[in-house]
Design an enzyme around this catalytic site. Structure first.
Site, PDB file in Angstrom:
ATOM      1  N   ARG A  67       0.836  -1.197   0.000  1.00 36.13           N
ATOM      2  CA  ARG A  67       0.000   0.000   0.000  1.00 36.13           C
ATOM      3  C   ARG A  67       0.872   1.249   0.000  1.00 36.13           C
ATOM      4  O   ARG A  67       0.493   2.289  -0.535  1.00 36.13           O
ATOM      5  CB  ARG A  67      -0.937   0.011   1.211  1.00 36.13           C
ATOM      6  CG  ARG A  67      -1.701   1.324   1.366  1.00 36.13           C
ATOM      7  CD  ARG A  67      -2.892   1.217   2.322  1.00 36.13           C
ATOM      8  NE  ARG A  67      -2.554   0.619   3.576  1.00 36.13           N
ATOM      9  CZ  ARG A  67      -1.950   1.250   4.601  1.00 36.13           C
ATOM     10  NH1 ARG A  67      -1.572   2.516   4.474  1.00 36.13           N
ATOM     11  NH2 ARG A  67      -1.713   0.616   5.727  1.00 36.13           N
ATOM     12  N   TYR A 120     -11.571  19.379 -16.686  1.00 37.48           N
ATOM     13  CA  TYR A 120     -12.206  18.067 -16.846  1.00 37.48           C
ATOM     14  C   TYR A 120     -13.381  17.947 -15.872  1.00 37.48           C
ATOM     15  O   TYR A 120     -13.336  18.447 -14.742  1.00 37.48           O
ATOM     16  CB  TYR A 120     -11.158  16.983 -16.594  1.00 37.48           C
ATOM     17  CG  TYR A 120     -11.726  15.599 -16.455  1.00 37.48           C
ATOM     18  CD1 TYR A 120     -12.393  14.990 -17.506  1.00 37.48           C
ATOM     19  CD2 TYR A 120     -11.603  14.899 -15.266  1.00 37.48           C
ATOM     20  CE1 TYR A 120     -12.923  13.717 -17.385  1.00 37.48           C
ATOM     21  CE2 TYR A 120     -12.116  13.622 -15.118  1.00 37.48           C
ATOM     22  CZ  TYR A 120     -12.785  13.042 -16.177  1.00 37.48           C
ATOM     23  OH  TYR A 120     -13.307  11.789 -16.041  1.00 37.48           O
ATOM     24  N   ASP A 192      -2.264  20.073 -14.615  1.00 30.88           N
ATOM     25  CA  ASP A 192      -2.655  18.805 -15.233  1.00 30.88           C
ATOM     26  C   ASP A 192      -2.088  18.787 -16.652  1.00 30.88           C
ATOM     27  O   ASP A 192      -2.506  19.559 -17.505  1.00 30.88           O
ATOM     28  CB  ASP A 192      -4.184  18.685 -15.252  1.00 30.88           C
ATOM     29  CG  ASP A 192      -4.672  17.341 -15.778  1.00 30.88           C
ATOM     30  OD1 ASP A 192      -3.928  16.682 -16.534  1.00 30.88           O
ATOM     31  OD2 ASP A 192      -5.806  16.954 -15.451  1.00 30.88           O
ATOM     32  N   LYS A 217      -4.413   7.618 -19.796  1.00 27.51           N
ATOM     33  CA  LYS A 217      -4.528   8.170 -21.141  1.00 27.51           C
ATOM     34  C   LYS A 217      -3.232   7.973 -21.934  1.00 27.51           C
ATOM     35  O   LYS A 217      -2.855   6.846 -22.204  1.00 27.51           O
ATOM     36  CB  LYS A 217      -4.937   9.647 -21.050  1.00 27.51           C
ATOM     37  CG  LYS A 217      -6.116   9.910 -20.116  1.00 27.51           C
ATOM     38  CD  LYS A 217      -7.360   9.124 -20.471  1.00 27.51           C
ATOM     39  CE  LYS A 217      -8.615   9.566 -19.724  1.00 27.51           C
ATOM     40  NZ  LYS A 217      -8.557   9.391 -18.264  1.00 27.51           N
TER      41      LYS A 217
END
Length: 401
Positions: A67, A120, A192, A217
């Site tokens: 984790r 977005y 971003d 992406k």
């Protein structure tokens, strides 16, 4: 969390094409495989407590629990860190986890964040729906109005969040100018860079503190793995890493492996997508069926001058509006033979869809209109197919209009 290492004497900086292949792969695992192995282990054992504790305290490199960190995930982080030219990186299960964890880790009740209206859709939801629940003030300005953004930051802001080019309207923000405004106001600047990728744009070199990606992406490029990543100031990355390791939006090792594999061809894919998108955008601009083409590589684009200064290529995504609005969209999209109709982008295959079912599905038509996103818009993510074939496919689809 990946952190930079000192450059060895005589070692030179490599091109992004080379770094995409070799960065993050210096550690030789048992058996010396030539590819980054997928390490599926929840925890990592130590022969003695002293060694275990040294790793746990960060005094020695290593892993304790997946984790927190994992060898396969570390290779992915290091590869993106090198491509973005940052000092540290950490990864997430998805791109939205990267965005939301960064904002929630760095902002406190009473803080103020400044951004733009047409980010977005998921990011917009975080700004309008979730941050206010934590007592964080959000000020969203017109993306095309740089003076208004600068004024909002100067009025006091803890964080300035930029997305450029924007999704799906492909508006361009002047990173260097706005980062300077952020620094003058003492605000952290987060960018971003998903649409541009580190091949086309380097926000850290332009003054940003952190750069983030939906790795799902272009970085992965094959539409088969979800992931997110941030790169930049080591103190800020460490703060976000700590939030992520406790709240648990950890990147899966298999996804990390697929993203590492995809990154190796990033420069080649982006080169093809840049070239094809430019040709297709010019072709669309001349079509009578098309009202508007949003692509920063076009001289007609409002942000073309800024894009030329800060981008090395204009990217593989565009959007265009059809004469006839939503009805035209519903008639044209089903006729495309060389495009997936899907809520994704940045893949080797071309992908097309309207914001109403992709980037801004979470928003109402009225909210999309307020962001300057018309219902008759198609977001078109160019794949690595031959540009002539894609143009012919669009031409036959337009015959229905």
């Amino acid at each position: 969390m990946a952190e930079s290492r000192p450059t060895a004497e005589g070692e030179r900086a490599h091109s992004p094409t080379t770094m995409a292949v070799w960065a993050g792969e210096g550690e030789a695992p048992p058996g010396s495989p030539t590819q980054v192995p997928i390490v599926y282990s929840a925890a990592y054992g130590y022969a003695d407590v002293e060694s275990w504790q040294a790793v746990a305290l960060g005094e020695r490199p290593g892993h304790i629990y997946s984790r927190n960190s994992n060898p396969t995930v570390h290779a992915f982080e290091e590869k993106v860190r090198a491509l973005e030219g940052g000092q540290a990186a950490t990864s997430f299960a998805t791109g939205m986890a990267a965005i939301s964890d960064t904002l929630l880790a760095l902002l406190r009740p009473g803080d103020r964040v400044v951004s733009v209206r047409d980010t977005y859709g998921g990011t917009n939801r975080v700004f309008l729906e979730f941050l206010p629940r934590f007592g964080i003030e959000v000020d969203l300005r017109d993306t095309d109005d740089h003076p208004a953004i600068e004024a909002a930051v100067a009025a006091g802001a803890r964080l300035l969040y930029l997305e450029t080019p924007t999704n799906p309207t492909l508006k361009v923000l002047d990173i260097e100018r706005l980062a300077a405004a952020g620094r003058a106001a003492g605000a952290m600047v987060v960018v971003d860079n998903t649409f541009a990728t580190p091949i086309n744009q380097s926000p850290l070199a332009l003054g940003a503190d952190l750069v983030l990606h939906s790795a799902t992406k272009f970085l992965g490029g094959h539409a088969d793995a979800l992931g997110g990543v941030i790169v930049g100031d080591p103190n800020l990355v460490a703060e976000v890493f700590h939030f992520r390791e406790i709240t648990g939006a950890t990147l899966d090792p298999m996804a990390a492996y697929l993203l590492v594999r995809g990154l190796k061809t990033l420069a080649l894919r982006i080169r093809q997508q840049n070239e094809s998108a430019q040709r297709i955008a010019r072709w669309l601009e001349a079509r009578p069926e098309v009202e508007v083409v949003n692509y920063p590589g076009l001289e007609s684009h409002r942000g073309h001058g800024v894009a030329r200064r800060q981008m090395r290529g204009f990217g593989g995504v565009m959007s265009f509006g059809l004469q006839g609005g939503w009805e035209a969209v519903t008639r044209v999209l089903p006729r495309l033979r060389l495009a997936h109709r899907a809520a994704n982008l940045g893949a080797v295959e071309t992908i097309a869809g309207p914001p109403a079912t992709t980037s801004h599905v979470e928003c109402t038509a009225e909210e999309r209109a307020a962001m300057g996103i018309p219902e008759g818009l198609i977001r078109y993510s160019v794949g690595i197919e031959d540009a002539d074939d894609l143009i012919a496919d669009l031409a036959q689809a337009f015959e229905v209009l």
